[in-house]
Design an enzyme around this catalytic site. Structure first.
Site, PDB file in Angstrom:
ATOM      1  CG  HIS A 257      24.259  64.560  41.374  1.00 24.13           C
ATOM      2  ND1 HIS A 257      24.740  64.790  40.062  1.00 24.13           N
ATOM      3  CD2 HIS A 257      24.897  65.155  41.327  1.00 24.13           C
ATOM      4  CE1 HIS A 257      25.545  64.975  40.198  1.00 24.13           C
ATOM      5  NE2 HIS A 257      26.232  64.872  41.758  1.00 24.13           N
ATOM      6  CD  GLU A 315      26.584  69.279  49.270  1.00 22.14           C
ATOM      7  OE1 GLU A 315      27.712  68.722  49.779  1.00 22.14           O
ATOM      8  OE2 GLU A 315      26.968  69.326  48.498  1.00 22.14           O
TER       9      GLU A 315
HETATM   10  N1  ACO Z   1      13.787  68.228  46.454  1.00 24.80           N
HETATM   11  C1  ACO Z   1      12.572  68.631  46.107  1.00 24.80           C
HETATM   12  N2  ACO Z   1      12.410  68.289  44.740  1.00 24.80           N
HETATM   13  C2  ACO Z   1      13.312  68.024  44.083  1.00 24.80           C
HETATM   14  C3  ACO Z   1      14.261  67.593  44.300  1.00 24.80           C
HETATM   15  C4  ACO Z   1      14.558  67.861  46.251  1.00 24.80           C
HETATM   16  N3  ACO Z   1      16.064  67.722  46.681  1.00 24.80           N
HETATM   17  N4  ACO Z   1      16.006  67.800  43.527  1.00 24.80           N
HETATM   18  C5  ACO Z   1      14.823  68.059  42.547  1.00 24.80           C
HETATM   19  N5  ACO Z   1      13.003  68.072  42.489  1.00 24.80           N
HETATM   20  C6  ACO Z   1      12.583  68.473  41.861  1.00 24.80           C
HETATM   21  C7  ACO Z   1      12.317  69.198  41.380  1.00 24.80           C
HETATM   22  O1  ACO Z   1      11.767  70.403  41.939  1.00 24.80           O
HETATM   23  C8  ACO Z   1      11.964  69.478  39.654  1.00 24.80           C
HETATM   24  O2  ACO Z   1      10.668  69.422  39.274  1.00 24.80           O
HETATM   25  P1  ACO Z   1      10.205  70.213  38.289  1.00 24.80           P
HETATM   26  O3  ACO Z   1      10.238  69.562  37.334  1.00 24.80           O
HETATM   27  O4  ACO Z   1       8.427  69.378  38.599  1.00 24.80           O
HETATM   28  O5  ACO Z   1      10.099  71.684  38.497  1.00 24.80           O
HETATM   29  C9  ACO Z   1      12.882  68.412  39.476  1.00 24.80           C
HETATM   30  O6  ACO Z   1      12.814  67.113  40.617  1.00 24.80           O
HETATM   31  C10 ACO Z   1      13.912  68.311  38.543  1.00 24.80           C
HETATM   32  O7  ACO Z   1      14.393  68.993  39.691  1.00 24.80           O
HETATM   33  P2  ACO Z   1      16.089  69.879  38.166  1.00 24.80           P
HETATM   34  O8  ACO Z   1      16.372  71.539  39.102  1.00 24.80           O
HETATM   35  O9  ACO Z   1      15.359  69.345  37.027  1.00 24.80           O
HETATM   36  O10 ACO Z   1      17.042  68.462  38.893  1.00 24.80           O
HETATM   37  P3  ACO Z   1      18.089  69.103  38.479  1.00 24.80           P
HETATM   38  O11 ACO Z   1      18.857  67.982  37.786  1.00 24.80           O
HETATM   39  O12 ACO Z   1      18.810  70.186  37.983  1.00 24.80           O
HETATM   40  O13 ACO Z   1      18.991  69.964  39.802  1.00 24.80           O
HETATM   41  C11 ACO Z   1      19.799  69.445  41.925  1.00 24.80           C
HETATM   42  C12 ACO Z   1      19.787  68.552  40.663  1.00 24.80           C
HETATM   43  C13 ACO Z   1      20.188  71.031  41.636  1.00 24.80           C
HETATM   44  C14 ACO Z   1      20.592  69.109  42.457  1.00 24.80           C
HETATM   45  C15 ACO Z   1      18.617  69.466  43.196  1.00 24.80           C
HETATM   46  O14 ACO Z   1      18.382  67.766  42.974  1.00 24.80           O
HETATM   47  C16 ACO Z   1      18.259  70.077  44.190  1.00 24.80           C
HETATM   48  O15 ACO Z   1      18.606  71.300  44.322  1.00 24.80           O
HETATM   49  N6  ACO Z   1      19.061  69.015  45.351  1.00 24.80           N
HETATM   50  C17 ACO Z   1      18.471  70.038  46.760  1.00 24.80           C
HETATM   51  C18 ACO Z   1      20.188  70.336  46.240  1.00 24.80           C
HETATM   52  C19 ACO Z   1      21.319  69.577  47.452  1.00 24.80           C
HETATM   53  O16 ACO Z   1      21.246  68.684  47.370  1.00 24.80           O
HETATM   54  N7  ACO Z   1      22.663  69.963  46.280  1.00 24.80           N
HETATM   55  C20 ACO Z   1      23.566  69.313  46.294  1.00 24.80           C
HETATM   56  C21 ACO Z   1      23.739  68.241  44.798  1.00 24.80           C
HETATM   57  S1  ACO Z   1      25.339  66.966  44.926  1.00 24.80           S
HETATM   58  C22 ACO Z   1      26.431  68.499  44.154  1.00 24.80           C
HETATM   59  O17 ACO Z   1      26.142  69.315  43.913  1.00 24.80           O
HETATM   60  C23 ACO Z   1      27.683  68.252  45.184  1.00 24.80           C
END
Ligand code: ACO
Length: 378
Positions: A257, A315
């Protein structure tokens, strides 16, 4: 996100409103709704109580609650023109969120001159009717007439299925609607506040907010989180399937998140609600499987992305709870809108009271001093 001469991409570090409605602390994993820790409010309040709380800043008395329930119930029937629009949308195989966005623009048909509070009640009542009616139309069935004797949540489930729901299901949905009712200055709430700050009207604000919620970066995709649980199928496959996804560079849906760096407090509340509901239904298999998937995913993510604090988000248990309520995946985001509408309207009321146009600035980074070239010479 780092600032660049005062520019914050995505406005990540910009404080753009003061609110009495909700407080999000991503490091503590805390969500406060109008003074109540989420867990204390969500599992106890009826949805109507939460609506009153957000719009009036206090809990209603019994009489006020009864009045609000009755008023909302009386406002549920949709105008003929809205139903006709939904029929046309169904014939064109429009998605439920697009149909909701189209129908939202008709929310004040017949009440154009109403005061803001009456309009807000009409919007809350009719948004639920639109989502449920459209679901029936997509199945090739006629919409079910609302039942004024039922609460907002019970009537929504009734209008979807035609069967009066059990108390456990109503409680499950009510907990969900309360949980998603407000969440700080998220994108759709900000959109609603921007629109109403121009002294435009509530229906315009809610239609815009629905448009913002529709985007996959906001309304989210609890569907894929559920797909993963189904793909895993049995607990013994969880580690292998999730590890294969991580090895393939995929993100695990329902985890991570932008704001929460600990377990999303909404996951806690919705997980508990899902557990109760599956218990009442007498089949814990999917819930138990989801628990194993969650534990395995969090453990593997800690190894895969050390220091990132990737925890369960809203989610994951939204998917489980709404699926347990018998809702199709394509109803998940529209049902989110059914709950969030009350929060959008509360923010509109705050913004109207504040009374200041929201008008940030942009920095021009285009070319300067262009010479005008007549069209024949270009
Ligand atoms: N699975 C695997 N790796 C992940 C995940 C995940 N669910 N979430 C983040 N990471 C990794 C990224 O690849 C990134 O790695 P890197 O820095 O080596 O490239 C690191 O963790 C940080 O990720 P960011 O994209 O910077 O995290 P951000 O805070 O921008 O994204 C997000 C948050 C978009 C929710 C992300 O965690 C994600 O894509 N999760 C999966 C989709 C999801 O569950 N979405 C619903 C979110 S809840 C809502 O929106 C109401």
């Amino acid at each position: 996100m780092s600032t660049n001469n005062g520019y914050d991409p995505g406005l990540a570090g910009v404080l753009a409103a003061e609110t009495h409605l909700s407080h999000v602390d991503g490091l503590k994993g805390e969500l406060i709704i109008a003074g109540f820790p989420l867990a204390r409010l969500a599992a106890n309040a009826t949805f109507e109580e939460t609506v009153f709380l957000l719009w009036h800043g206090r809990l209603p008395t019994q009489t006020e609650l009864d009045d609000l329930k009755q008023e909302l119930a009386g406002l549920r029937p949709l105008p003929e023109a809205t139903l006709n629009l939904l029929h046309s949308a169904a014939q064109a195989h429009t998605t439920p969120m697009d149909a909701l966005r189209m129908a939202a623009a008709t929310l004040d048909l017949g009440i154009e001159a109403a005061d803001n509070l009456t309009t807000a009640k009409t919007i809350v009542a009719r948004v639920a009717s639109i989502v449920a009616s459209y679901h029936r139309l997509r199945l090739g069935e006629e919409p079910i007439a609302p039942d004024p004797a039922l609460s907002h949540a019970a009537n929504f489930l009734y209008m979807l299925t035609g069967t009066p729901p059990s108390d456990a299901r109503v409680r499950g949905l009510e907990t969900y609607l309360n949980t998603v009712v407000d969440h700080g200055l998220n994108a759709s709430t900000f959109a609603a506040r921007v629109i109403v700050a121009t002294q435009s009207d509530l229906v315009s604000a809610i239609t815009g907010a629905i448009g913002a919620l529709k985007g996959p970066l906001h309304g989210g995709a609890p569907g894929p989180a559920l797909d993963t649980v189904f793909e895993i199928g049995t607990a013994d496959r969880a580690e292998a399937v999730l590890q294969a996804k991580l090895d393939a560079g995929e993100r695990l849906m329902g985890f991570g998140h932008r704001v929460y760096k600990v377990r999303d407090p909404r996951a806690e509340v919705l997980g508990a609600a899902a557990e109760k509901m599956f218990q009442a239904d007498g089949d814990m298999a999917l819930y138990e499987l989801a628990k194993t998937v969650e534990e395995t995913a969090v453990r593997l993510l800690a190894i895969h992305k050390p220091g990132r604090n990737l925890q369960t988000n809203v989610e994951f248990y939204t998917a489980l709870l709404l699926h347990g309520l018998g809702l199709n995946t394509d109803l998940f985001t529209p049902t989110f809108a059914v709950g969030r509408t009350a929060g959008w309207l509360a923010h509109c009321f705050e913004q109207i009271q504040y009374g200041r146009l929201i008008r940030p600035q942009s920095r021009y980074i285009g070319v300067m001093d262009r010479e005008w070239v007549p069209v024949a010479e270009r």
